[in-house]
Write a protein that holds these residues in place. Sequence first.
Motif, PDB file in Angstrom:
ATOM      1  N   PRO A 150       0.544  -1.042  -0.623  1.00  0.00           N
ATOM      2  CA  PRO A 150      -0.132   0.172  -0.104  1.00  0.00           C
ATOM      3  C   PRO A 150       0.762   1.356   0.400  1.00  0.00           C
ATOM      4  O   PRO A 150       2.066   1.527   0.892  1.00  0.00           O
ATOM      5  N   ARG A 151       0.542   2.387  -0.396  1.00  0.00           N
ATOM      6  CA  ARG A 151       1.611   3.623  -0.739  1.00  0.00           C
ATOM      7  C   ARG A 151       0.503   4.536  -1.367  1.00  0.00           C
ATOM      8  O   ARG A 151      -0.314   4.283  -2.035  1.00  0.00           O
ATOM      9  N   GLN A 152       0.276   5.467  -1.427  1.00  0.00           N
ATOM     10  CA  GLN A 152       0.185   6.804  -1.832  1.00  0.00           C
ATOM     11  C   GLN A 152       0.735   7.497  -3.223  1.00  0.00           C
ATOM     12  O   GLN A 152       2.765   7.705  -2.525  1.00  0.00           O
ATOM     13  N   GLU A 153       0.843   8.005  -4.495  1.00  0.00           N
ATOM     14  CA  GLU A 153       1.713   9.039  -4.666  1.00  0.00           C
ATOM     15  C   GLU A 153       0.949  10.514  -5.147  1.00  0.00           C
ATOM     16  O   GLU A 153      -0.727   9.753  -5.092  1.00  0.00           O
ATOM     17  N   LEU A 154       1.817  11.312  -5.240  1.00  0.00           N
ATOM     18  CA  LEU A 154       0.748  12.319  -5.545  1.00  0.00           C
ATOM     19  C   LEU A 154       1.324  13.354  -7.084  1.00  0.00           C
ATOM     20  O   LEU A 154       2.808  13.460  -7.222  1.00  0.00           O
ATOM     21  N   TYR A 155       0.603  13.887  -7.469  1.00  0.00           N
ATOM     22  CA  TYR A 155       1.149  14.670  -8.760  1.00  0.00           C
ATOM     23  C   TYR A 155       0.742  15.339  -9.322  1.00  0.00           C
ATOM     24  O   TYR A 155      -0.597  15.377  -8.711  1.00  0.00           O
ATOM     25  N   LEU A 156       0.864  16.550  -9.461  1.00  0.00           N
ATOM     26  CA  LEU A 156       0.316  18.071 -10.448  1.00  0.00           C
ATOM     27  C   LEU A 156       0.045  17.363 -11.356  1.00  0.00           C
ATOM     28  O   LEU A 156       0.751  17.059 -12.338  1.00  0.00           O
ATOM     29  N   MET A 157      -1.352  18.130 -12.234  1.00  0.00           N
ATOM     30  CA  MET A 157      -1.556  17.507 -13.846  1.00  0.00           C
ATOM     31  C   MET A 157      -1.345  18.793 -14.592  1.00  0.00           C
ATOM     32  O   MET A 157      -1.320  20.447 -13.721  1.00  0.00           O
ATOM     33  N   CYS A 158      -0.478  18.933 -15.517  1.00  0.00           N
ATOM     34  CA  CYS A 158      -0.970  20.248 -16.855  1.00  0.00           C
ATOM     35  C   CYS A 158      -1.462  19.671 -17.823  1.00  0.00           C
ATOM     36  O   CYS A 158      -1.408  18.306 -18.059  1.00  0.00           O
ATOM     37  N   ASP A 159      -1.806  20.507 -18.636  1.00  0.00           N
ATOM     38  CA  ASP A 159      -2.330  20.533 -19.790  1.00  0.00           C
ATOM     39  C   ASP A 159      -1.239  20.389 -21.425  1.00  0.00           C
ATOM     40  O   ASP A 159      -1.502  19.601 -22.275  1.00  0.00           O
ATOM     41  N   ASP A 160      -0.041  20.964 -20.682  1.00  0.00           N
ATOM     42  CA  ASP A 160       1.532  20.848 -21.830  1.00  0.00           C
ATOM     43  C   ASP A 160       2.173  20.647 -21.123  1.00  0.00           C
ATOM     44  O   ASP A 160       3.287  21.895 -20.068  1.00  0.00           O
ATOM     45  N   LEU A 161       2.891  19.624 -20.776  1.00  0.00           N
ATOM     46  CA  LEU A 161       4.669  19.449 -19.883  1.00  0.00           C
ATOM     47  C   LEU A 161       5.012  20.212 -20.644  1.00  0.00           C
ATOM     48  O   LEU A 161       5.762  21.104 -19.361  1.00  0.00           O
TER      49      LEU A 161
END
Length: 115
Positions: free
Chosen positions: A55-66
């Motif tokens: 078990p683990r969690q990950e955190l990502y910011l999302m964007c529309d143009d990397l």
Amino acid sequence: MAIIGLHTIVYSSHAEEVRAFFRDVLDYPSADAGGGWLIFAMPPAELAVHPGDEPRQELYLMCDDLPATMTELTAKGVTFTKPVDEQRWGAITAIALPGGTEIGLYQPYHPLPPR
């Protein structure tokens, strides 16, 4: 049931610097919960559940143009800790946070859930 949102916590031994990153580099608005404990407004969120052995969690910011987002953040002094990894579902990299932690940055190619 009245779930109103998602609260995410980033733990760091450099909490003040990480708060400054979210406030000054990413320009996220915040509220002071008392004593300088900033709670940041975040863009819309989504949640995926993946199979895994641990078990683990990950955190990502999302964007529309990397590429454009990386260029803008680099100009603000952000360091990327991983090369861009292109997958069928999206492109991903990671941002260095003060204190040696990192947060993912991700451009999804998959359909987004309705908002």
